[in-house]
Scaffold this motif. Sequence first.
Motif, PDB file in Angstrom:
ATOM      1  N   SER A  64      -1.038  16.942   0.150  1.00  0.00           N
ATOM      2  CA  SER A  64      -0.206  18.076  -0.261  1.00  0.00           C
ATOM      3  C   SER A  64      -0.041  18.005  -1.778  1.00  0.00           C
ATOM      4  N   ASN A  65       0.690  18.950  -2.332  1.00  0.00           N
ATOM      5  CA  ASN A  65       0.935  18.931  -3.777  1.00  0.00           C
ATOM      6  C   ASN A  65       1.774  17.723  -4.189  1.00  0.00           C
ATOM      7  N   GLU A  66       2.570  17.188  -3.260  1.00  0.00           N
ATOM      8  CA  GLU A  66       3.467  16.086  -3.578  1.00  0.00           C
ATOM      9  C   GLU A  66       2.864  14.701  -3.357  1.00  0.00           C
ATOM     10  N   SER A  67       2.014  14.558  -2.329  1.00  0.00           N
ATOM     11  CA  SER A  67       1.539  13.217  -1.988  1.00  0.00           C
ATOM     12  C   SER A  67       0.282  13.265  -1.128  1.00  0.00           C
ATOM     13  N   THR A  68      -0.300  12.085  -0.954  1.00  0.00           N
ATOM     14  CA  THR A  68      -1.386  11.867  -0.005  1.00  0.00           C
ATOM     15  C   THR A  68      -0.921  10.783   0.957  1.00  0.00           C
ATOM     16  N   THR A  69      -1.090  11.045   2.266  1.00  0.00           N
ATOM     17  CA  THR A  69      -0.692  10.092   3.289  1.00  0.00           C
ATOM     18  C   THR A  69      -1.904   9.730   4.131  1.00  0.00           C
ATOM     19  N   ILE A  70      -2.096   8.429   4.332  1.00  0.00           N
ATOM     20  CA  ILE A  70      -3.173   7.923   5.179  1.00  0.00           C
ATOM     21  C   ILE A  70      -2.519   7.157   6.312  1.00  0.00           C
ATOM     22  N   GLN A  71      -2.638   7.679   7.547  1.00  0.00           N
ATOM     23  CA  GLN A  71      -2.038   7.041   8.715  1.00  0.00           C
ATOM     24  C   GLN A  71      -3.165   6.544   9.604  1.00  0.00           C
ATOM     25  N   VAL A  72      -3.185   5.241   9.874  1.00  0.00           N
ATOM     26  CA  VAL A  72      -4.250   4.622  10.660  1.00  0.00           C
ATOM     27  C   VAL A  72      -3.725   4.320  12.061  1.00  0.00           C
ATOM     28  N   MET A  73      -4.404   4.880  13.068  1.00  0.00           N
ATOM     29  CA  MET A  73      -4.034   4.618  14.452  1.00  0.00           C
ATOM     30  C   MET A  73      -4.844   3.463  15.040  1.00  0.00           C
ATOM     31  N   ASP A  74      -6.127   3.384  14.694  1.00  0.00           N
ATOM     32  CA  ASP A  74      -7.006   2.364  15.246  1.00  0.00           C
ATOM     33  C   ASP A  74      -7.982   1.942  14.163  1.00  0.00           C
ATOM     34  N   GLY A  75      -8.289   0.667  14.108  1.00  0.00           N
ATOM     35  CA  GLY A  75      -9.215   0.170  13.098  1.00  0.00           C
ATOM     36  C   GLY A  75      -8.508  -0.047  11.781  1.00  0.00           C
ATOM     37  N   SER A  76      -9.225   0.118  10.697  1.00  0.00           N
ATOM     38  CA  SER A  76      -8.643  -0.025   9.371  1.00  0.00           C
ATOM     39  C   SER A  76      -9.461   0.807   8.386  1.00  0.00           C
ATOM     40  N   VAL A  77      -8.826   1.145   7.277  1.00  0.00           N
ATOM     41  CA  VAL A  77      -9.508   1.872   6.209  1.00  0.00           C
ATOM     42  C   VAL A  77      -9.201   1.186   4.886  1.00  0.00           C
ATOM     43  N   ILE A  78     -10.062   1.423   3.933  1.00  0.00           N
ATOM     44  CA  ILE A  78      -9.863   0.912   2.577  1.00  0.00           C
ATOM     45  C   ILE A  78      -9.582   2.103   1.674  1.00  0.00           C
ATOM     46  N   PHE A  79      -8.539   1.999   0.854  1.00  0.00           N
ATOM     47  CA  PHE A  79      -8.275   2.999  -0.170  1.00  0.00           C
ATOM     48  C   PHE A  79      -8.694   2.402  -1.507  1.00  0.00           C
ATOM     49  N   VAL A  80      -9.469   3.182  -2.306  1.00  0.00           N
ATOM     50  CA  VAL A  80      -9.910   2.760  -3.638  1.00  0.00           C
ATOM     51  C   VAL A  80      -9.319   3.726  -4.651  1.00  0.00           C
ATOM     52  N   ASP A  81      -8.488   3.197  -5.567  1.00  0.00           N
ATOM     53  CA  ASP A  81      -7.870   4.011  -6.604  1.00  0.00           C
ATOM     54  C   ASP A  81      -8.945   4.517  -7.569  1.00  0.00           C
ATOM     55  N   GLN A  82      -8.894   5.806  -7.892  1.00  0.00           N
ATOM     56  CA  GLN A  82      -9.934   6.392  -8.742  1.00  0.00           C
ATOM     57  C   GLN A  82      -9.854   5.956 -10.198  1.00  0.00           C
ATOM     58  N   TYR A  83      -8.700   5.521 -10.670  1.00  0.00           N
ATOM     59  CA  TYR A  83      -8.556   5.136 -12.075  1.00  0.00           C
ATOM     60  C   TYR A  83      -8.702   3.647 -12.295  1.00  0.00           C
ATOM     61  N   THR A  84      -8.103   2.837 -11.412  1.00  0.00           N
ATOM     62  CA  THR A  84      -8.089   1.389 -11.614  1.00  0.00           C
ATOM     63  C   THR A  84      -9.122   0.653 -10.775  1.00  0.00           C
ATOM     64  N   ASN A  85      -9.679   1.322  -9.766  1.00  0.00           N
ATOM     65  CA  ASN A  85     -10.577   0.707  -8.786  1.00  0.00           C
ATOM     66  C   ASN A  85      -9.885  -0.367  -7.956  1.00  0.00           C
ATOM     67  N   ASN A  86      -8.544  -0.448  -8.020  1.00  0.00           N
ATOM     68  CA  ASN A  86      -7.815  -1.356  -7.141  1.00  0.00           C
ATOM     69  C   ASN A  86      -7.940  -0.848  -5.715  1.00  0.00           C
ATOM     70  N   THR A  87      -7.961  -1.779  -4.772  1.00  0.00           N
ATOM     71  CA  THR A  87      -8.132  -1.406  -3.369  1.00  0.00           C
ATOM     72  C   THR A  87      -7.010  -1.992  -2.519  1.00  0.00           C
ATOM     73  N   ILE A  88      -6.799  -1.356  -1.371  1.00  0.00           N
ATOM     74  CA  ILE A  88      -5.896  -1.874  -0.359  1.00  0.00           C
ATOM     75  C   ILE A  88      -6.469  -1.504   0.997  1.00  0.00           C
ATOM     76  N   THR A  89      -6.332  -2.407   1.954  1.00  0.00           N
ATOM     77  CA  THR A  89      -6.742  -2.133   3.328  1.00  0.00           C
ATOM     78  C   THR A  89      -5.519  -1.698   4.114  1.00  0.00           C
ATOM     79  N   VAL A  90      -5.642  -0.546   4.762  1.00  0.00           N
ATOM     80  CA  VAL A  90      -4.578  -0.013   5.609  1.00  0.00           C
ATOM     81  C   VAL A  90      -4.998  -0.299   7.047  1.00  0.00           C
ATOM     82  N   GLN A  91      -4.190  -1.095   7.742  1.00  0.00           N
ATOM     83  CA  GLN A  91      -4.501  -1.534   9.096  1.00  0.00           C
ATOM     84  C   GLN A  91      -3.965  -0.534  10.123  1.00  0.00           C
ATOM     85  N   ALA A  92      -4.350  -0.725  11.380  1.00  0.00           N
ATOM     86  CA  ALA A  92      -3.824   0.083  12.478  1.00  0.00           C
ATOM     87  C   ALA A  92      -2.301  -0.001  12.470  1.00  0.00           C
ATOM     88  N   ASN A  93      -1.659   1.132  12.777  1.00  0.00           N
ATOM     89  CA  ASN A  93      -0.203   1.247  12.811  1.00  0.00           C
ATOM     90  C   ASN A  93       0.453   1.110  11.442  1.00  0.00           C
TER      91      ASN A  93
END
Length: 123
Positions: free
Chosen positions: A65-94
């Motif tokens: 949305s204009n205010e934020s981005t939300t990533i909700q993981v139900m199963d498995g995991s995803v990696i988010f990569v910041d476009q400016y810093t290239n820092n990453t975080i793994t978002v796990q299920a739940n």
Amino acid sequence: MLVTGAPLSLGGALVVEGTILLGTGIAYIHEQLSPQEGTYDVRPVAVPQGLVIGEGTDDYVVTVSNESTTIQVMDGSVIFVDQYTNNTITVQANQILTLPSGVPAGFSNLDLQSHISATIHLQ
């Protein structure tokens, strides 16, 4: 994969070379990919803050949305990569990662950790 949003479009999303570009809207991602051993077969989702990359068999929802981005993981995991810093975080299920819009310097690793929360299951 199901993408919802504006009628007769992909909900503000566009697929380019296998990457979903999600400017605004909601994308429900259900991947059941079988990569060859030692490789990943993923379909990245580009959001204003960076890139969301599933890790194989995943169910997750990306909402922009204009205010934020939300990533909700139900199963498995995803990696988010910041476009400016290239820092990453793994978002796990739940887990949910909620990132505010308009952060031109990007997110530090500590910032990313502070934006993770657990999902609430109602019974």
